[in-house]
Design an enzyme around this catalytic site. Structure first.
Site, PDB file in Angstrom:
ATOM      1  N   HIS A  56       0.835  -1.213   0.000  1.00 57.51           N
ATOM      2  CA  HIS A  56       0.000   0.000   0.000  1.00 57.51           C
ATOM      3  C   HIS A  56       0.865   1.256   0.000  1.00 57.51           C
ATOM      4  O   HIS A  56       1.525   1.576   0.988  1.00 57.51           O
ATOM      5  CB  HIS A  56      -0.920   0.011   1.238  1.00 57.51           C
ATOM      6  CG  HIS A  56      -1.916   1.121   1.217  1.00 57.51           C
ATOM      7  ND1 HIS A  56      -3.275   0.901   1.081  1.00 57.51           N
ATOM      8  CD2 HIS A  56      -1.780   2.462   1.297  1.00 57.51           C
ATOM      9  CE1 HIS A  56      -3.916   2.056   1.082  1.00 57.51           C
ATOM     10  NE2 HIS A  56      -3.016   3.027   1.219  1.00 57.51           N
ATOM     11  N   HIS A  58       1.370   5.494  -1.962  1.00 58.85           N
ATOM     12  CA  HIS A  58       0.850   6.596  -2.790  1.00 58.85           C
ATOM     13  C   HIS A  58       2.017   7.263  -3.506  1.00 58.85           C
ATOM     14  O   HIS A  58       2.635   8.174  -2.963  1.00 58.85           O
ATOM     15  CB  HIS A  58       0.103   7.614  -1.938  1.00 58.85           C
ATOM     16  CG  HIS A  58      -1.151   7.061  -1.340  1.00 58.85           C
ATOM     17  ND1 HIS A  58      -2.391   7.223  -1.928  1.00 58.85           N
ATOM     18  CD2 HIS A  58      -1.365   6.307  -0.236  1.00 58.85           C
ATOM     19  CE1 HIS A  58      -3.311   6.603  -1.199  1.00 58.85           C
ATOM     20  NE2 HIS A  58      -2.714   6.037  -0.153  1.00 58.85           N
ATOM     21  N   GLN A 151      -9.845   9.468  -4.578  1.00 54.62           N
ATOM     22  CA  GLN A 151      -9.521  10.104  -3.289  1.00 54.62           C
ATOM     23  C   GLN A 151     -10.674  10.965  -2.731  1.00 54.62           C
ATOM     24  O   GLN A 151     -10.927  10.972  -1.536  1.00 54.62           O
ATOM     25  CB  GLN A 151      -8.274  10.979  -3.466  1.00 54.62           C
ATOM     26  CG  GLN A 151      -7.942  11.920  -2.308  1.00 54.62           C
ATOM     27  CD  GLN A 151      -7.070  11.286  -1.252  1.00 54.62           C
ATOM     28  OE1 GLN A 151      -5.922  10.972  -1.500  1.00 54.62           O
ATOM     29  NE2 GLN A 151      -7.616  11.098  -0.068  1.00 54.62           N
ATOM     30  N   HIS A 209      -9.324   1.724   0.274  1.00 48.64           N
ATOM     31  CA  HIS A 209      -9.184   2.371   1.569  1.00 48.64           C
ATOM     32  C   HIS A 209     -10.523   2.144   2.266  1.00 48.64           C
ATOM     33  O   HIS A 209     -11.564   2.552   1.738  1.00 48.64           O
ATOM     34  CB  HIS A 209      -8.944   3.860   1.405  1.00 48.64           C
ATOM     35  CG  HIS A 209      -7.563   4.210   0.930  1.00 48.64           C
ATOM     36  ND1 HIS A 209      -7.096   3.854  -0.298  1.00 48.64           N
ATOM     37  CD2 HIS A 209      -6.558   4.874   1.555  1.00 48.64           C
ATOM     38  CE1 HIS A 209      -5.840   4.291  -0.422  1.00 48.64           C
ATOM     39  NE2 HIS A 209      -5.491   4.904   0.684  1.00 48.64           N
ATOM     40  N   GLU A 212     -11.121   3.904   7.249  1.00 42.46           N
ATOM     41  CA  GLU A 212      -9.933   4.577   7.799  1.00 42.46           C
ATOM     42  C   GLU A 212     -10.403   5.716   8.698  1.00 42.46           C
ATOM     43  O   GLU A 212     -10.359   6.887   8.344  1.00 42.46           O
ATOM     44  CB  GLU A 212      -9.022   5.121   6.687  1.00 42.46           C
ATOM     45  CG  GLU A 212      -7.686   5.635   7.239  1.00 42.46           C
ATOM     46  CD  GLU A 212      -6.788   6.263   6.169  1.00 42.46           C
ATOM     47  OE1 GLU A 212      -7.189   6.316   4.998  1.00 42.46           O
ATOM     48  OE2 GLU A 212      -5.676   6.703   6.542  1.00 42.46           O
ATOM     49  N   ASP A 308       2.497   3.230   2.879  1.00 45.11           N
ATOM     50  CA  ASP A 308       1.454   4.225   2.657  1.00 45.11           C
ATOM     51  C   ASP A 308       2.019   5.562   2.157  1.00 45.11           C
ATOM     52  O   ASP A 308       1.684   5.996   1.071  1.00 45.11           O
ATOM     53  CB  ASP A 308       0.614   4.437   3.933  1.00 45.11           C
ATOM     54  CG  ASP A 308      -0.767   5.020   3.643  1.00 45.11           C
ATOM     55  OD1 ASP A 308      -1.105   5.207   2.463  1.00 45.11           O
ATOM     56  OD2 ASP A 308      -1.513   5.289   4.597  1.00 45.11           O
ATOM     57  N   TRP A 314       0.794  13.916   4.106  1.00 45.58           N
ATOM     58  CA  TRP A 314       0.274  13.221   5.283  1.00 45.58           C
ATOM     59  C   TRP A 314       1.361  12.784   6.248  1.00 45.58           C
ATOM     60  O   TRP A 314       1.116  12.556   7.423  1.00 45.58           O
ATOM     61  CB  TRP A 314      -0.533  11.988   4.832  1.00 45.58           C
ATOM     62  CG  TRP A 314      -1.722  12.374   4.039  1.00 45.58           C
ATOM     63  CD1 TRP A 314      -2.944  12.739   4.537  1.00 45.58           C
ATOM     64  CD2 TRP A 314      -1.829  12.482   2.617  1.00 45.58           C
ATOM     65  NE1 TRP A 314      -3.796  13.052   3.511  1.00 45.58           N
ATOM     66  CE2 TRP A 314      -3.135  12.913   2.330  1.00 45.58           C
ATOM     67  CE3 TRP A 314      -0.940  12.275   1.555  1.00 45.58           C
ATOM     68  CZ2 TRP A 314      -3.592  13.133   1.026  1.00 45.58           C
ATOM     69  CZ3 TRP A 314      -1.392  12.489   0.258  1.00 45.58           C
ATOM     70  CH2 TRP A 314      -2.694  12.907   0.002  1.00 45.58           C
TER      71      TRP A 314
HETATM   72 ZN   LIG Z   1      -3.472   5.059   1.504  1.00 40.21          ZN
END
Ligand SMILES: [Zn+2]
Length: 428
Positions: A56, A58, A151, A209, A212, A308, A314
């Site tokens: 996982h 991005h 997203q 996702h 979460e 991630d 993030w």
């Molecule tokens: Zn993610």
């Protein structure tokens, strides 16, 4: 033999094993291999592992730290807002350059397979085009697969459905989703249904996702498991994050775990991100927020860990090191038993490979000769030290090498070289 690696320790505990490689495949794995190699490497008892796999990630956002500004609060919501500010000013070249730089870091860390989500809510599909180009460029040395990720919400964002289908038509591999981000629980469930049907129609895998949040009543993993069964997608679906399971009622979870196992849905926890982003509304006690990793494993669910984020809106930390991820996962899930530590190593190797459905993964005769030689004696020490990647091999070819990590001490009358490697019982 083209390459022979001698005196290796394998993750399953076998010691003093020789590994022979011919034409990019493992030809023999046994003690005292008589055949000579055109090239020979002495592992000196250190761990030879199959390469790391990140289930996982991005890649469209990675290495964008500070663009256009830093995440001042460090929260998920400011991260999403920041990404929204960055998206309109992204250029394709900058996306490609950052992703290529990340892939270099990954190879250096022995990370040779990555599943990356790509945001498809931008009508230009700039990031999709860029990452498909990156996938093409890195294919000789790194398995990169892409998930079409809405997203801003499949139903909440006006063109997300059409964009997601366009992204799949362009060659994106996996169907993504984000049901907990839709406006209502009902919309979230509708998005899961629509996406699973789309994946079944096209013969694709699914990775959403899912839940979460810290909301104990978020129920999308239940819907995802039920839709997996209804659409006949067993073994081809992954639920990413599943953090709400941390906060769910235990009685409900006792019903949910067998359902996830029955559906063959894989679970992906992202320890570095879950421990930093979840529980933010709590005062004290403060929830950890990571999903129930050992309980899922005990129920027969395949659980992988993902990185991630690395240096993005993030999360400002990270270095493509899946041992860093396993280290955090082990702490957050309190998996300090000997079996628990071994499972954390598997969560970034074999379990993650199973999520991606990688064929011929692992150190066995006939499989592709992909491996990492670590400066560590076993998986336990590899996680403890985040051991140096001494050698990274793919299809029998050395892709990266690094010197031993060693400190030269200057103490009066004492040995002068120190590594942090340590075999239990070795100095008694
Ligand atoms: Zn993610």
């Amino acid at each position: 033999m083209d390459l022979v690696i001698r005196h290796a320790t394998l993750p399953d505990g076998r010691q003093d094993v020789d590994i022979g490689i011919v034409d990019g495949r493992f030809a023999a794995i046994q003690p005292n291999l008589p055949a000579k190699g055109a090239e020979e490497i002495d592992a000196r008892g250190r761990l030879v592992s199959p390469p790391f796999v990140d289930a996982h990630f991005h890649m469209d956002a990675t290495l964008s730290l500070g663009l256009p500004r830093l995440n001042a609060s460090g929260t998920l919501l400011e991260g999403i807002a920041l990404w929204g500010e960055l998206k309109p000013v992204l250029t394709q070249q900058a996306l490609i350059d950052r992703a290529m730089a990340y892939c270099d870091m990954a190879v250096a860390q022995g990370l040779l397979a990555i599943r990356s989500h790509v945001d498809v809510c931008d009508d230009r599909l700039l990031a999709t085009e860029a990452l498909l180009e990156v996938k093409r460029r890195v294919s000789p040395y790194l398995h990169l697969e892409l998930v079409a990720f809405p997203q801003d919400g499949l139903l909440r964002s006006p063109n997300a459905k059409a964009n997601l289908v366009r992204a799949l038509d362009m060659g994106v591999d996996v169907v993504g989703g984000i049901p907990h981000f839709e406006r209502t629980m009902a919309d979230g469930a509708a998005s899961v249904r629509w996406l699973c049907e789309l994946a079944a129609e096209r013969g694709l895998r699914v990775d959403m996702h899912c839940d979460e949040s810290d909301d104990p009543l978020s129920r999308h993993i239940e819907t995802l498991a039920a839709e997996t069964l209804r659409c006949g997608l067993q073994g081809r679906v992954a639920g990413s994050h599943l953090t709400s399971m941390h906060s769910m009622d235990n009685y409900y979870v006792s019903k949910l775990l067998p359902l996830i196992a029955e559906a063959g849905v894989h679970a992906i926890a992202n320890p570095l991100i879950n421990i930093t982003l979840q529980g933010r509304h709590d005062t004290y006690p403060k929830r950890r927020g990571m999903t129930r990793v050992p309980e899922l494993m005990d129920a027969g669910v395949n659980v992988a860990f993902g990185h991630d984020c690395v240096m993005d809106p993030w999360y400002g930390m990270g270095s493509a090191d899946m041992l860093d991820v396993a280290h955090m996962g082990m702490h957050v899930a309190q998996m300090t038993s000997t079996q628990g530590v071994a499972r954390c190593f598997e969560a970034v190797t074999t379990h993650a490979a199973r999520v991606l459905g990688l064929h011929g993964y692992g150190i066995a005769p006939g499989h592709a000769a992909d491996l990492v030689l670590l400066q560590a004696g076993d998986p336990y020490e590899a996680i403890r030290l985040r051991g140096q990647r001494l050698l990274v091999v793919r299809r029998g070819r050395v892709l990266a090498s690094a010197p031993e990590r060693m400190t030269r001490l200057q103490l009066p009358g004492r040995p002068d070289a120190l590594t942090l490697e340590f075999r239990p019982g070795s100095i008694s």
